[in-house]
Design an enzyme around this catalytic site. Sequence first.
Site, PDB file in Angstrom:
ATOM      1  N   GLU A 171       0.806  -1.227   0.000  1.00 11.98           N
ATOM      2  CA  GLU A 171       0.000   0.000   0.000  1.00 11.98           C
ATOM      3  C   GLU A 171       0.837   1.274   0.000  1.00 11.98           C
ATOM      4  O   GLU A 171       0.416   2.297  -0.526  1.00 11.98           O
ATOM      5  CB  GLU A 171      -0.961   0.014   1.186  1.00 11.98           C
ATOM      6  CG  GLU A 171      -2.062  -1.032   1.111  1.00 11.98           C
ATOM      7  CD  GLU A 171      -1.680  -2.332   1.782  1.00 11.98           C
ATOM      8  OE1 GLU A 171      -0.482  -2.504   2.141  1.00 11.98           O
ATOM      9  OE2 GLU A 171      -2.563  -3.200   1.958  1.00 11.98           O
TER      10      GLU A 171
ATOM     11  N   PHE B 258     -11.554  -6.971  13.636  1.00 12.71           N
ATOM     12  CA  PHE B 258     -10.470  -7.405  12.762  1.00 12.71           C
ATOM     13  C   PHE B 258     -10.128  -6.292  11.765  1.00 12.71           C
ATOM     14  O   PHE B 258     -11.008  -5.728  11.132  1.00 12.71           O
ATOM     15  CB  PHE B 258     -10.882  -8.676  12.002  1.00 12.71           C
ATOM     16  CG  PHE B 258      -9.831  -9.146  11.036  1.00 12.71           C
ATOM     17  CD1 PHE B 258      -8.593  -9.576  11.489  1.00 12.71           C
ATOM     18  CD2 PHE B 258     -10.079  -9.138   9.671  1.00 12.71           C
ATOM     19  CE1 PHE B 258      -7.620  -9.998  10.596  1.00 12.71           C
ATOM     20  CE2 PHE B 258      -9.110  -9.553   8.768  1.00 12.71           C
ATOM     21  CZ  PHE B 258      -7.870  -9.982   9.234  1.00 12.71           C
ATOM     22  N   GLN B 259      -8.860  -5.990  11.659  1.00 16.17           N
ATOM     23  CA  GLN B 259      -8.344  -4.942  10.773  1.00 16.17           C
ATOM     24  C   GLN B 259      -8.976  -3.573  11.051  1.00 16.17           C
ATOM     25  O   GLN B 259      -9.125  -2.756  10.159  1.00 16.17           O
ATOM     26  CB  GLN B 259      -8.509  -5.321   9.293  1.00 16.17           C
ATOM     27  CG  GLN B 259      -7.604  -6.506   8.919  1.00 16.17           C
ATOM     28  CD  GLN B 259      -7.474  -6.719   7.423  1.00 16.17           C
ATOM     29  OE1 GLN B 259      -8.383  -6.424   6.656  1.00 16.17           O
ATOM     30  NE2 GLN B 259      -6.328  -7.251   7.011  1.00 16.17           N
TER      31      GLN B 259
ATOM     32  N   LYS C 202     -17.423  -0.285   5.811  1.00 15.33           N
ATOM     33  CA  LYS C 202     -17.921  -1.262   4.844  1.00 15.33           C
ATOM     34  C   LYS C 202     -19.434  -1.147   4.628  1.00 15.33           C
ATOM     35  O   LYS C 202     -19.902  -1.188   3.497  1.00 15.33           O
ATOM     36  CB  LYS C 202     -17.566  -2.674   5.328  1.00 15.33           C
ATOM     37  CG  LYS C 202     -17.857  -3.750   4.300  1.00 15.33           C
ATOM     38  CD  LYS C 202     -17.265  -5.094   4.712  1.00 15.33           C
ATOM     39  CE  LYS C 202     -17.321  -6.063   3.529  1.00 15.33           C
ATOM     40  NZ  LYS C 202     -16.697  -7.356   3.856  1.00 15.33           N
TER      41      LYS C 202
ATOM     42  N   MET D  17      24.516   8.148   2.713  1.00  9.34           N
ATOM     43  CA  MET D  17      24.477   9.445   3.383  1.00  9.34           C
ATOM     44  C   MET D  17      24.775   9.282   4.870  1.00  9.34           C
ATOM     45  O   MET D  17      25.471  10.098   5.478  1.00  9.34           O
ATOM     46  CB  MET D  17      23.125  10.121   3.160  1.00  9.34           C
ATOM     47  CG  MET D  17      23.064  11.538   3.681  1.00  9.34           C
ATOM     48  SD  MET D  17      24.266  12.627   2.888  1.00  9.34           S
ATOM     49  CE  MET D  17      23.303  13.300   1.525  1.00  9.34           C
TER      50      MET D  17
END
Lengths: 585, 185
Positions: free
Chosen positions: A53, A115-116, A165, A487
């Site tokens: 993502e 969940f999630q 949802k 760096m």
Amino acid sequence: MSTKETLTGAEALIRALEMEKVEVMFGLPGGCILPAYDPLLKSSIRHVLVRHEQGAGHMAQGYAHVTGRPGVAMVTSGPAATNMVTPLCDAFMDSIPMVAITGQVPTTAIGTDAFQECDTVGITRSVTKHNELIMHPDDIPMAVRQAFHIATTGRPGPVLLDVPKDVLQNTMTWYWPTDDEVIESLPGYRPTTKGHSRMIREAAKMILSAQRPVLYLGGGILKARAAAAVRELAETTQIPVVTTLMARGAFPDDHPLALGMPGMHGTATAITAMQKSDLLIALGARFDDRVTGKVAAFAPDAKVVHVDIDPAEQGKVRRPDVPIVGDCRLVVEEINKAIAELSAAGSGQIDITPWRSKVSGWKETFPLTYDPHEPGAALKPQYCLEKLRDLAPEGTIVCAGVGQHQMWTSQFWRFTEPYTWVNSGGLGTMGFAVPAAIGAKAGQPDRTVWAVDGDGCFQMTAQELVTATTEGIHVKIAVLNNTYLGMVRQWQEMFYGERYSEVDLKNCPDFVKWAEAMGCVGIRVESPEEVEPAIEKANSINDRSVVIEFRVEEFEKVFPMVPAGTSNDEVVLHPSQEPRRDLLK
Amino acid sequence: MRAINPNNPHGDSHTHHILSVLVQNRPGVLARVASLFARRGYNIFSLAVAPTEEPDYSRITIVVDISATPLEQIVKQLFKLIDVVRITELDPRRSVERELMVVTVRADGSQRGQVVELANIFEARVLAVGAEAMTVSLDGNPEKLDDFEELLRAYGIVESQRTGRIALPKLDREARKGAAKGKAS
């Protein structure tokens, strides 16, 4: 609408995006956002399926950088939303217009640690220009319109819409708010675009009477599409121009007035011209610490005209003598008019020839330089960049990750047109280059897109080349492999007594095999003779992405360098130029 | 929020500023305002929030203790929040301020009379009386509340709670100082 149409929230969301003229979006589906992926099957919007993502977010940014249109990313809830936090913050720091859509658990489950589930609007509050949890399908069209309006106007930035949802599944009666309704719905959002006329006149007077003026261009010039107006201002007044990391391309590097980039790894001329200036004309720039060095010692004799659309930038770091809140293009056009009027009325510009010749003297004496390649020794990264630059087809867009390779690219590329440079300036997000390049190519498919990456950066987001291959978005990647977090290694060498701690990346994968495994052409380059043929080959391949691994000198450092927290007067020059540093006085 | 310093309960008067922030009454607006202060490293001294005469809007009264320069910056940053419609800095000399305090003070039989007398002088109200303590409430100017609290301290304050101040401009003269018009990006 004459007939009332019933849509699901998901259908309304996709239609709203189509109404906003979204052509391409980047994303990855999952549980809570699933309903929105169904109407996408018959939508005109192209969806680019990413591998992570974070890639979707950076692609949306790359797309926005080169097109000026808002980039759109859509992902699911929970971990997908948290993976989006970095791109959102990156877009927020660099004022990139972007709309992110995240799925959320059903409204009935919010707050239950489902969940999630995560508190997406809470987590992203401080890294977005605005965000919204949409609690009813009826609210979708207005929320989408508001998101695009907010993302693209004023100081651009990312806006996130969090959609549960059930809000996507339930139905609503379709409507499309008018412009007036959108503005009316946001009584607290009225960006000032037109500058104050008295201030503009004051700025014009100061510009005409300054003895050592410098035009200090920031990324706001590109956001405001003000490059032409700024060029007119520079050419009329013959004032030298510095372009910050975010403004590279806003003024052509091959122009006689161009001094290049200021700041920590800027050119000695740009840094010194600002230090010695008596008037800084800051346009869409924000006096970032990487530009100012130690603020108290920055440009001590300079008065400041500061044009910025964000009033909070005025006086945040340096108090301006003439603050002008407004859109850079509109304001600079007005300044140009005011200068023309003042000149016509007989109060012309004082002679700045002595200043200009001083500045050009520095330019001649202190060009960007590096020690050339010695026989048998490793390749110089700067040499690779010069060749990449010289062989790049007309209109090439170049992207970079973050670190030494980014600074060398900004230094050694020759930018001649706006919107050809894509990088992560404010947040400094390693791994930005590959996905940003894919997004840029999606936005400008007819242009060549090169990403210059480091070996450390490449290992963070290289998997998006799978996306490039499967989607047929072909980009070219130059990995400057010095087998170090370069760096950081440079800082440890210079400021930590060469005590190298956790910067060795020698155990890196075989980049050629890795590229091939992702469906790209992989080329390894180890000697100077191989550089040109490899780049020419890469430029000739247009049906696949190409990765060139340049095995470069491990201990090469970026110069000039203003060590963090010190004054710009302390700039460390390339060792070959140090003996003549007195000439910078 | 910061603990009150009893020696200087409202901070240095030079750095005490009252911001009256009119916001769209939308979910999360208080969190946006509060987290902005946290994110930019500024302290909120007190905060009061409630709907206004128009149900679509709420007014947040924030007391901050900072000098003028960071105040200007925090006002500008606050103004960038989309839900913030107007910010007014209220000059304490030109505004009316009110705060409510409820305090439970130790007052057994021998002291009860004294506490009641004090409450009467301040026009406070006795809300509850127990064997060892009593609870009184006082509303008024925050400085009056400070004085009352200070006097009660001698008896022993068991618990006290203040609401944080709310304020509006005085009617008889121009009260708004630095009212920000229009809207930042």
